[in-house]
Design a protein around this motif. Structure first.
Motif, PDB file in Angstrom:
ATOM      1  N   ASN A  11       9.381   7.532  12.104  1.00  0.00           N
ATOM      2  CA  ASN A  11       9.829   7.986  10.783  1.00  0.00           C
ATOM      3  C   ASN A  11      10.896   7.063  10.221  1.00  0.00           C
ATOM      4  O   ASN A  11      10.895   6.729   9.033  1.00  0.00           O
ATOM      5  CB  ASN A  11      10.378   9.416  10.873  1.00  0.00           C
ATOM      6  N   ARG A  12      11.850   6.649  11.120  1.00  0.00           N
ATOM      7  CA  ARG A  12      12.929   5.767  10.679  1.00  0.00           C
ATOM      8  C   ARG A  12      12.370   4.397  10.282  1.00  0.00           C
ATOM      9  O   ARG A  12      12.762   3.822   9.258  1.00  0.00           O
ATOM     10  CB  ARG A  12      13.959   5.631  11.803  1.00  0.00           C
ATOM     11  N   LEU A  13      11.410   3.899  11.058  1.00  0.00           N
ATOM     12  CA  LEU A  13      10.795   2.609  10.770  1.00  0.00           C
ATOM     13  C   LEU A  13      10.134   2.635   9.389  1.00  0.00           C
ATOM     14  O   LEU A  13      10.341   1.735   8.570  1.00  0.00           O
ATOM     15  CB  LEU A  13       9.751   2.284  11.852  1.00  0.00           C
ATOM     16  N   ALA A  14       9.367   3.688   9.129  1.00  0.00           N
ATOM     17  CA  ALA A  14       8.681   3.805   7.838  1.00  0.00           C
ATOM     18  C   ALA A  14       9.698   3.895   6.703  1.00  0.00           C
ATOM     19  O   ALA A  14       9.552   3.245   5.667  1.00  0.00           O
ATOM     20  CB  ALA A  14       7.786   5.030   7.848  1.00  0.00           C
ATOM     21  N   GLY A  41      10.421   1.315   3.600  1.00  0.00           N
ATOM     22  CA  GLY A  41      10.192   1.849   2.257  1.00  0.00           C
ATOM     23  C   GLY A  41       8.780   2.350   2.038  1.00  0.00           C
ATOM     24  O   GLY A  41       8.269   2.312   0.925  1.00  0.00           O
ATOM     25  N   VAL A  42       8.133   2.793   3.129  1.00  0.00           N
ATOM     26  CA  VAL A  42       6.772   3.306   2.993  1.00  0.00           C
ATOM     27  C   VAL A  42       6.676   4.691   3.635  1.00  0.00           C
ATOM     28  O   VAL A  42       7.596   5.145   4.315  1.00  0.00           O
ATOM     29  CB  VAL A  42       5.734   2.374   3.657  1.00  0.00           C
ATOM     30  N   LYS A  43       5.552   5.335   3.416  1.00  0.00           N
ATOM     31  CA  LYS A  43       5.298   6.648   3.988  1.00  0.00           C
ATOM     32  C   LYS A  43       4.635   6.462   5.357  1.00  0.00           C
ATOM     33  O   LYS A  43       3.800   5.580   5.521  1.00  0.00           O
ATOM     34  CB  LYS A  43       4.353   7.415   3.054  1.00  0.00           C
ATOM     35  N   SER A  62       0.822  -1.208   0.000  1.00  0.00           N
ATOM     36  CA  SER A  62       0.000   0.000   0.000  1.00  0.00           C
ATOM     37  C   SER A  62       0.859   1.263   0.000  1.00  0.00           C
ATOM     38  O   SER A  62       0.375   2.343  -0.312  1.00  0.00           O
ATOM     39  CB  SER A  62      -0.919   0.012   1.219  1.00  0.00           C
ATOM     40  N   GLY A  63       2.139   1.119   0.375  1.00  0.00           N
ATOM     41  CA  GLY A  63       3.036   2.280   0.348  1.00  0.00           C
ATOM     42  C   GLY A  63       2.875   3.200   1.538  1.00  0.00           C
ATOM     43  O   GLY A  63       3.462   4.276   1.592  1.00  0.00           O
ATOM     44  N   GLU A  64       2.051   2.798   2.521  1.00  0.00           N
ATOM     45  CA  GLU A  64       1.807   3.685   3.658  1.00  0.00           C
ATOM     46  C   GLU A  64       1.595   2.852   4.909  1.00  0.00           C
ATOM     47  O   GLU A  64       0.861   1.862   4.871  1.00  0.00           O
ATOM     48  CB  GLU A  64       0.557   4.515   3.383  1.00  0.00           C
ATOM     49  N   ILE A  65       2.224   3.254   6.006  1.00  0.00           N
ATOM     50  CA  ILE A  65       1.985   2.562   7.270  1.00  0.00           C
ATOM     51  C   ILE A  65       1.285   3.526   8.226  1.00  0.00           C
ATOM     52  O   ILE A  65       1.670   4.689   8.342  1.00  0.00           O
ATOM     53  CB  ILE A  65       3.299   2.003   7.883  1.00  0.00           C
ATOM     54  N   ASN A  66       0.201   3.044   8.848  1.00  0.00           N
ATOM     55  CA  ASN A  66      -0.553   3.891   9.778  1.00  0.00           C
ATOM     56  C   ASN A  66       0.014   3.703  11.176  1.00  0.00           C
ATOM     57  O   ASN A  66      -0.006   2.596  11.716  1.00  0.00           O
ATOM     58  CB  ASN A  66      -2.029   3.510   9.768  1.00  0.00           C
ATOM     59  N   ILE A  67       0.525   4.782  11.741  1.00  0.00           N
ATOM     60  CA  ILE A  67       1.172   4.696  13.039  1.00  0.00           C
ATOM     61  C   ILE A  67       0.430   5.577  14.034  1.00  0.00           C
ATOM     62  O   ILE A  67       0.281   6.777  13.828  1.00  0.00           O
ATOM     63  CB  ILE A  67       2.644   5.137  12.943  1.00  0.00           C
TER      64      ILE A  67
END
Lengths: 224, 297
Positions: B90-93, B97-99, B58-63
């Motif tokens: 931020n580093r995890l994302a 390789g995702v936003k 999906s290119g995005e991780i919800n945190i």
């Protein structure tokens, strides 16, 4: 003048963010108002009707919404709908749904109250004068009902605007949340900012609700 | 005449409102159908969470982070998320390789957010406890928390065993500090205050010899206020702070654990501390607070 820490408002885009938060709160409450008032008018009229089953269902709906705290309703729609049905409504949509259900329920009760406050002899007089049912409603009942409804519904609308302060619990960043963010981010540099920011919020809520009261006053005078 | 005008106004209102109802219900219907598709999709797989692959796709991780708990998770004056948790997020994302898509959570709804899959991971100063472990899965820890003791710099309390019943300790009612002291030091006198502000006043007025609270709180207090010193930086059982994912989301949990282990090699969380916490807690306590590579001693 005591230090209210108002300078934090001019830092970066803080003031704009606060106004944006007010925008979110107003958008949600006004969409809900626009949908729930006509819905409430309809339901309220049905509640004065003769269909016993319909009246019972409407009464059940009204009591359920009235007894439940708004926060519980918000959680039920936002989290509950995911648990029960796997839906993923956004926080804003959930808030609009809850505020609409709530607004419609309370409005319907106000409408019912206003309708039954019209004395029976007025209906009878109209009939004696040869007015049809539709004419009775259009010329006699509705004009009086609407006039009685104005102050009550204004009260409801302003309450809906103010209750948006709860929706931060379902992740919607509205004015109160932005305020908490600003206060917390400046906790060490301006510890008094809480006073100033909450004062500004007070003014902003006032500015949002006051024009609605003015409109109500104007309409009341006009339709006297 | 007047009645006619009223009627006209009413008619217009009715038409407008009917139109709006129609609009309202059509958008409702539209969202219902999308909801229905999501429901169908989740019914197929019977899981609320997204696996690591699904997140990457999906290119995005919800945190889920705090947006008003400086210095762990807060929003700066530009409207950007900042803080110790956010720095790691931020580093995890970036490494996945995702936003990073930040969701503002509250202490009371963090578990609910995970259980309904509304966020993929919670990085909101989440303390690991046994009760919570039954509800969510915790990854490796990245921070320590315990109790701490702050006292006036001219009469520093360094060991609670030195105190007698005549030396009252200040605590805030209902905190872990109160419970810990009652259990472990029943012979000491406690002065209980309802709020942070009252406890602070009490210490400043000399009502007690020291103030026992979460160690992050006392460290922050000592660095913000002249003339106070933290005599005991860690007291009692050490709790840890860790990322949490939805129970059963093993792929994401493994991904985060690997990430934390590899970040340990570059001492990432020391750098995180330097960037976000040092102004609040001072440089002296970095090793008490930071956990590298998920390894607690």
């Amino acid at each position: 003048m005591p230090d209210l820490g108002l300078d934090v408002l001019w830092k970066g885009s803080n003031l704009l963010r606060l106004l944006g938060g007010l925008g979110v709160a107003l958008r949600i409450s006004l969409i809900a108002v626009v949908i729930s008032i006509p819905l409430g008018l309809l339901l309220g009229t049905l509640m004065t009707g003769k269909n016993v089953i319909l009246k019972f269902i409407l009464k059940l709906y009204l009591e359920f919404i009235r007894i439940m705290p708004q926060l519980v309703l918000l959680f039920m729609v936002f989290f509950g709908s995911t648990r029960m049905f796997g839906w993923q409504p956004s926080g804003e949509l959930s808030a609009i749904i809850v505020f609409t259900l709530w607004g419609a329920a309370e409005m319907s009760d106000l409408v019912r109250g206003a309708l039954i406050s019209i004395p029976v002899h007025q209906y009878e007089s109209s009939e004696a004068l040869g007015l049809t049912k539709v004419q009775t409603y259009c010329y006699v009942v509705i004009p009086q009902t609407v006039r009685r409804l104005i102050p009550l519904s204004i009260n409801l609308i302003t309450r809906m605007i103010k209750t948006t302060s709860l929706i931060l619990m379902i992740g919607v960043v509205e004015m109160i949340k932005v305020a908490q963010q600003i206060i917390e981010a400046n906790r060490t540099t301006s510890p008094n900012a809480a006073f100033g920011i909450y004062l500004v919020i007070f003014l902003l809520y006032f500015l949002a609700c006051w024009p609605i009261s003015l409109l109500a006053k104007y309409l009341e005078r006009k339709w006297r | 005449m007047k009645n006619l005008k009223t009627l006209a106004v009413l008619g217009l209102t009715a038409v407008v409102s009917l139109g709006l109802v129609a609009c309202g219900s059509s958008t409702q219907a539209a969202s219902d159908t999308t909801d229905a598709t999501t429901a169908a999709a989740s019914a197929e797989t019977d899981q609320v969470y997204r696996t690591l692959d699904e997140i990457k796709e999906s290119g995005e991780i919800n945190i889920g982070v705090f947006s008003d708990k400086s210095p762990f998770g807060y929003v700066d004056e530009k409207g950007d998320y900042q803080g110790y948790d956010v720095y790691f997020a931020n580093r995890l994302a970036e490494d996945l390789g995702v936003k990073a898509n930040f969701v503002s959570t509250e202490a009371a709804n963090r578990i609910e957010y995970l259980q309904t899959g509304k966020v993929d991971v919670i990085l909101a100063n989440f303390t690991v406890t046994d009760e919570r472990k039954e509800e969510v899965d915790f990854a490796l820890p990245y921070m320590n928390v315990s109790l701490g003791v702050v006292s006036p710099a001219d009469k520093v309390v360094t060991n609670l065993d030195d105190l007698t019943a005549d030396d009252p300790l200040i605590v805030i009612s209902g905190t872990t500090a109160e419970t810990y002291l009652i259990e472990n030091y029943p012979n000491l006198t406690l002065q209980k205050y309802d709020t942070y502000a009252n406890a602070k006043n009490a210490l400043e007025n000399g009502n007690g010899v020291a103030w026992v609270n979460d160690n992050t709180e006392v460290l922050a207090f000592a660095s913000e206020n002249e003339g106070y010193q933290v005599g005991i930086a860690t007291l009692g059982s050490k709790d840890t702070i860790a990322p949490a994912v939805t129970k059963g989301n093993q792929t994401l949990l493994d991904g985060i654990n690997e990430e934390i282990k590899s970040l340990g090699e570059e001492q990432f969380f020391h750098k995180d501390y330097e960037e976000t916490l040092v102004t609040t807690y001072g440089a002296d306590y970095v090793n008490e607070l930071v956990v590298e590579g998920g390894v607690t001693e």
